[in-house]
Scaffold this motif. Structure first.
Motif, PDB file in Angstrom:
ATOM      1  N   PHE A  79      86.938  -9.228 -29.161  1.00  0.00           N
ATOM      2  CA  PHE A  79      87.906  -9.962 -28.910  1.00  0.00           C
ATOM      3  C   PHE A  79      87.145 -11.659 -28.936  1.00  0.00           C
ATOM      4  CE2 PHE A  79      89.873 -12.703 -25.474  1.00  0.00           C
ATOM      5  CZ  PHE A  79      90.940 -12.302 -25.617  1.00  0.00           C
ATOM      6  N   LEU A  80      86.042 -11.685 -28.399  1.00  0.00           N
ATOM      7  CA  LEU A  80      85.317 -13.041 -28.596  1.00  0.00           C
ATOM      8  C   LEU A  80      85.268 -13.410 -30.081  1.00  0.00           C
ATOM      9  CD1 LEU A  80      82.939 -12.718 -25.578  1.00  0.00           C
ATOM     10  CD2 LEU A  80      84.804 -13.919 -25.707  1.00  0.00           C
ATOM     11  N   VAL A  81      84.810 -12.541 -30.953  1.00  0.00           N
ATOM     12  CA  VAL A  81      84.369 -12.929 -32.136  1.00  0.00           C
ATOM     13  C   VAL A  81      85.813 -13.370 -33.135  1.00  0.00           C
ATOM     14  CG1 VAL A  81      83.782 -11.953 -34.418  1.00  0.00           C
ATOM     15  CG2 VAL A  81      82.419 -11.457 -32.351  1.00  0.00           C
ATOM     16  N   LEU A  82      86.865 -12.419 -32.649  1.00  0.00           N
ATOM     17  CA  LEU A  82      88.154 -12.679 -33.350  1.00  0.00           C
ATOM     18  C   LEU A  82      88.753 -13.982 -32.805  1.00  0.00           C
ATOM     19  CD1 LEU A  82      89.611  -9.240 -33.593  1.00  0.00           C
ATOM     20  CD2 LEU A  82      89.121 -10.529 -35.300  1.00  0.00           C
ATOM     21  N   ASP A  83      88.631 -14.300 -31.366  1.00  0.00           N
ATOM     22  CA  ASP A  83      89.161 -15.488 -30.998  1.00  0.00           C
ATOM     23  C   ASP A  83      88.428 -16.857 -31.466  1.00  0.00           C
ATOM     24  OD1 ASP A  83      91.354 -16.463 -29.374  1.00  0.00           O
ATOM     25  OD2 ASP A  83      89.839 -17.323 -27.941  1.00  0.00           O
ATOM     26  N   LEU A  84      87.085 -16.572 -31.557  1.00  0.00           N
ATOM     27  CA  LEU A  84      86.217 -17.640 -32.103  1.00  0.00           C
ATOM     28  C   LEU A  84      86.688 -18.103 -33.704  1.00  0.00           C
ATOM     29  CD1 LEU A  84      84.237 -19.607 -32.100  1.00  0.00           C
ATOM     30  CD2 LEU A  84      82.406 -18.056 -32.410  1.00  0.00           C
ATOM     31  N   ALA A  85      86.726 -16.853 -34.256  1.00  0.00           N
ATOM     32  CA  ALA A  85      87.225 -16.959 -35.954  1.00  0.00           C
ATOM     33  C   ALA A  85      88.809 -17.822 -35.906  1.00  0.00           C
ATOM     34  CB  ALA A  85      87.496 -15.657 -36.738  1.00  0.00           C
ATOM     35  N   ILE A 132      91.412 -11.940 -40.937  1.00  0.00           N
ATOM     36  CA  ILE A 132      90.930 -10.971 -39.971  1.00  0.00           C
ATOM     37  C   ILE A 132      90.485  -9.722 -40.511  1.00  0.00           C
ATOM     38  CG2 ILE A 132      92.435  -8.850 -38.483  1.00  0.00           C
ATOM     39  CD1 ILE A 132      94.420 -11.431 -37.762  1.00  0.00           C
ATOM     40  N   TYR A 133      90.909  -9.207 -41.839  1.00  0.00           N
ATOM     41  CA  TYR A 133      90.290  -8.302 -42.419  1.00  0.00           C
ATOM     42  C   TYR A 133      88.723  -8.422 -42.949  1.00  0.00           C
ATOM     43  CZ  TYR A 133      94.495  -5.276 -42.861  1.00  0.00           C
ATOM     44  OH  TYR A 133      95.426  -4.349 -42.550  1.00  0.00           O
ATOM     45  N   LEU A 134      88.719  -9.605 -43.202  1.00  0.00           N
ATOM     46  CA  LEU A 134      87.373 -10.059 -43.655  1.00  0.00           C
ATOM     47  C   LEU A 134      86.203 -10.007 -42.458  1.00  0.00           C
ATOM     48  CD1 LEU A 134      85.250 -11.271 -45.644  1.00  0.00           C
ATOM     49  CD2 LEU A 134      85.902 -13.615 -44.901  1.00  0.00           C
ATOM     50  N   VAL A 135      86.858 -10.410 -41.310  1.00  0.00           N
ATOM     51  CA  VAL A 135      86.027 -10.324 -39.922  1.00  0.00           C
ATOM     52  C   VAL A 135      85.784  -8.784 -39.679  1.00  0.00           C
ATOM     53  CG1 VAL A 135      85.857 -10.803 -37.402  1.00  0.00           C
ATOM     54  CG2 VAL A 135      86.747 -12.677 -39.236  1.00  0.00           C
ATOM     55  N   MET A 136      86.792  -7.947 -40.049  1.00  0.00           N
ATOM     56  CA  MET A 136      86.676  -6.811 -39.412  1.00  0.00           C
ATOM     57  C   MET A 136      85.838  -5.843 -40.466  1.00  0.00           C
ATOM     58  SD  MET A 136      90.596  -5.476 -38.929  1.00  0.00           S
ATOM     59  CE  MET A 136      90.201  -3.747 -38.375  1.00  0.00           C
ATOM     60  N   ALA A 137      85.710  -6.317 -41.814  1.00  0.00           N
ATOM     61  CA  ALA A 137      84.874  -5.825 -42.876  1.00  0.00           C
ATOM     62  C   ALA A 137      83.440  -6.022 -42.777  1.00  0.00           C
ATOM     63  CB  ALA A 137      85.538  -6.214 -44.125  1.00  0.00           C
ATOM     64  N   THR A 138      83.366  -7.546 -42.170  1.00  0.00           N
ATOM     65  CA  THR A 138      82.039  -7.907 -42.236  1.00  0.00           C
ATOM     66  C   THR A 138      81.084  -7.066 -41.004  1.00  0.00           C
ATOM     67  OG1 THR A 138      82.584  -9.884 -43.054  1.00  0.00           O
ATOM     68  CG2 THR A 138      80.571 -10.104 -41.995  1.00  0.00           C
ATOM     69  N   LEU A 139      81.860  -7.205 -39.774  1.00  0.00           N
ATOM     70  CA  LEU A 139      81.332  -6.771 -38.524  1.00  0.00           C
ATOM     71  C   LEU A 139      81.559  -5.029 -38.381  1.00  0.00           C
ATOM     72  CD1 LEU A 139      82.074  -9.596 -36.135  1.00  0.00           C
ATOM     73  CD2 LEU A 139      80.166  -9.224 -37.374  1.00  0.00           C
ATOM     74  N   GLU A 201      93.278 -20.160 -29.669  1.00  0.00           N
ATOM     75  CA  GLU A 201      94.261 -19.016 -29.558  1.00  0.00           C
ATOM     76  C   GLU A 201      94.783 -18.318 -28.413  1.00  0.00           C
ATOM     77  OE1 GLU A 201      96.476 -18.685 -32.327  1.00  0.00           O
ATOM     78  OE2 GLU A 201      95.026 -19.998 -33.479  1.00  0.00           O
ATOM     79  N   VAL A 202      93.765 -18.037 -27.609  1.00  0.00           N
ATOM     80  CA  VAL A 202      93.834 -17.030 -26.456  1.00  0.00           C
ATOM     81  C   VAL A 202      93.025 -18.281 -25.301  1.00  0.00           C
ATOM     82  CG1 VAL A 202      93.468 -15.200 -25.106  1.00  0.00           C
ATOM     83  CG2 VAL A 202      94.074 -15.017 -27.609  1.00  0.00           C
ATOM     84  N   LEU A 203      91.540 -18.318 -25.642  1.00  0.00           N
ATOM     85  CA  LEU A 203      90.858 -19.067 -24.871  1.00  0.00           C
ATOM     86  C   LEU A 203      90.743 -20.581 -25.017  1.00  0.00           C
ATOM     87  CD1 LEU A 203      87.941 -16.260 -25.077  1.00  0.00           C
ATOM     88  CD2 LEU A 203      89.460 -16.472 -23.410  1.00  0.00           C
ATOM     89  N   THR A 204      90.447 -21.081 -24.032  1.00  0.00           N
ATOM     90  CA  THR A 204      90.277 -22.935 -24.140  1.00  0.00           C
ATOM     91  C   THR A 204      88.884 -22.811 -24.267  1.00  0.00           C
ATOM     92  OG1 THR A 204      89.962 -22.948 -21.571  1.00  0.00           O
ATOM     93  CG2 THR A 204      92.271 -23.109 -22.567  1.00  0.00           C
ATOM     94  N   VAL A 205      88.075 -22.033 -23.904  1.00  0.00           N
ATOM     95  CA  VAL A 205      86.384 -22.527 -23.981  1.00  0.00           C
ATOM     96  C   VAL A 205      85.990 -22.771 -25.285  1.00  0.00           C
ATOM     97  CG1 VAL A 205      85.870 -20.590 -22.316  1.00  0.00           C
ATOM     98  CG2 VAL A 205      85.992 -19.847 -24.488  1.00  0.00           C
ATOM     99  N   TRP A 206      86.585 -22.310 -26.418  1.00  0.00           N
ATOM    100  CA  TRP A 206      86.091 -22.884 -27.700  1.00  0.00           C
ATOM    101  C   TRP A 206      86.425 -24.352 -27.696  1.00  0.00           C
ATOM    102  CZ3 TRP A 206      83.312 -19.229 -28.189  1.00  0.00           C
ATOM    103  CH2 TRP A 206      83.702 -17.699 -28.085  1.00  0.00           C
ATOM    104  N   ASP A 207      87.575 -24.913 -27.407  1.00  0.00           N
ATOM    105  CA  ASP A 207      87.764 -26.204 -27.570  1.00  0.00           C
ATOM    106  C   ASP A 207      86.934 -27.230 -26.624  1.00  0.00           C
ATOM    107  OD1 ASP A 207      90.318 -26.749 -29.135  1.00  0.00           O
ATOM    108  OD2 ASP A 207      91.047 -25.161 -27.789  1.00  0.00           O
TER     109      ASP A 207
END
Length: 247
Positions: A79-85, A132-139, A201-207
């Motif tokens: 969740f965290l990795v995808l939201d950061l991406a 998304i597929y790239l992140v999934m494949a990498t991790l 996208e979901v979290l405000t922490v990245w901003d």
């Protein structure tokens, strides 16, 4: 996958009802024309999503190995990795001219409501799928780890684009972690410094972490939405939106 789509469809009439009861802004545009254009783009993009296993061969994904992490912890990490991406991808859509041409279809909306959630050019959806597929494949993420985020991001974006006024105290509390309508409306402001903020996208922490957060309590709400150069009625029609990246 069908389960979360059903939940998503159930949430839409609830959001529409809430928009009528707790409207944030008075809407002046013909909402049914807007809904037709936005929801038509949504149907096209859903078709793209359904076709994605054909467009992006599943052979690109590595064979899943048994994880040493607890399933809930693994889903949280995903969740965290995808939201950061998603945050950095969103910034890239604004930063690069080629991707902005696609993304401005979403930003030339003159008013915000639930239907704005679906207003994305199919080309943008394809790029997002590839990331998304790239992140999934990498991790080596499994679909079971990714689906919770997909549910969360769809629910969050449906709420963020809605024309709902939340209780001020409740919204300020939610904003500590999550995107709300009050936060996201600045991202759709016609004033560019505000547009180039609140990318989460979901979290405000990245901003907050990367210095792109506009706090709803620190400045007045946007006076208008959309893009000045695409503010005519003809610019909001489905055909124009599909061809807008070429303009």
């Amino acid at each position: 996958m069908a389960t979360y789509q059903i939940l998503y469809l159930i949430g839409i009439p609830l959001i529409i009802a809430a928009e009528y009861r707790f409207a944030r802004n008075k809407l002046f545009q013909d909402r049914y024309d807007r809904w037709f254009s936005n929801l038509s783009l949504g149907f096209i993009n859903e078709a793209v999503l359904l076709a994605s296993p054909v467009m992006i061969p599943l052979l690109l994904l590595p064979e899943s190995h048994s994880s040493t992490l607890h399933p809930l912890l693994a889903a949280l990490v995903a969740f965290l990795v995808l939201d950061l991406a998603g945050y950095w991808l969103h910034r890239a859509y604004h930063h690069f001219r080629a991707t902005w041409r696609l993304h401005r279809v979403h930003h030339c909306e003159l008013e915000l409501d639930f239907s704005t959630t679906f207003r994305h050019h199919p080309g943008e959806v394809i790029i997002s799928l590839l990331v998304i597929y790239l992140v999934m494949a990498t991790l080596a993420l499994t679909p079971a780890q990714v689906i919770p985020y997909m549910v969360a991001v769809r629910a969050a974006q449906l709420l963020a684009h809605s024309n709902i006024r939340l209780n001020a105290r409740a919204e300020a509390l939610i904003n500590l972690l999550f995107v709300t309508p009050g936060t996201h409306q600045f991202h759709h402001s016609r004033h560019q410094p505000q547009t180039d903020s609140n990318f989460g996208e979901v979290l405000t922490v990245w901003d907050r972490m990367f210095g792109t957060y506009t706090c709803p309590g620190s400045c007045p709400a946007p006076a208008s939405f959309g893009l000045e150069e695409f503010s005519e009625v003809r610019d909001q029609r489905l055909g124009s939106l599909l061809l807008l990246p070429l303009r």
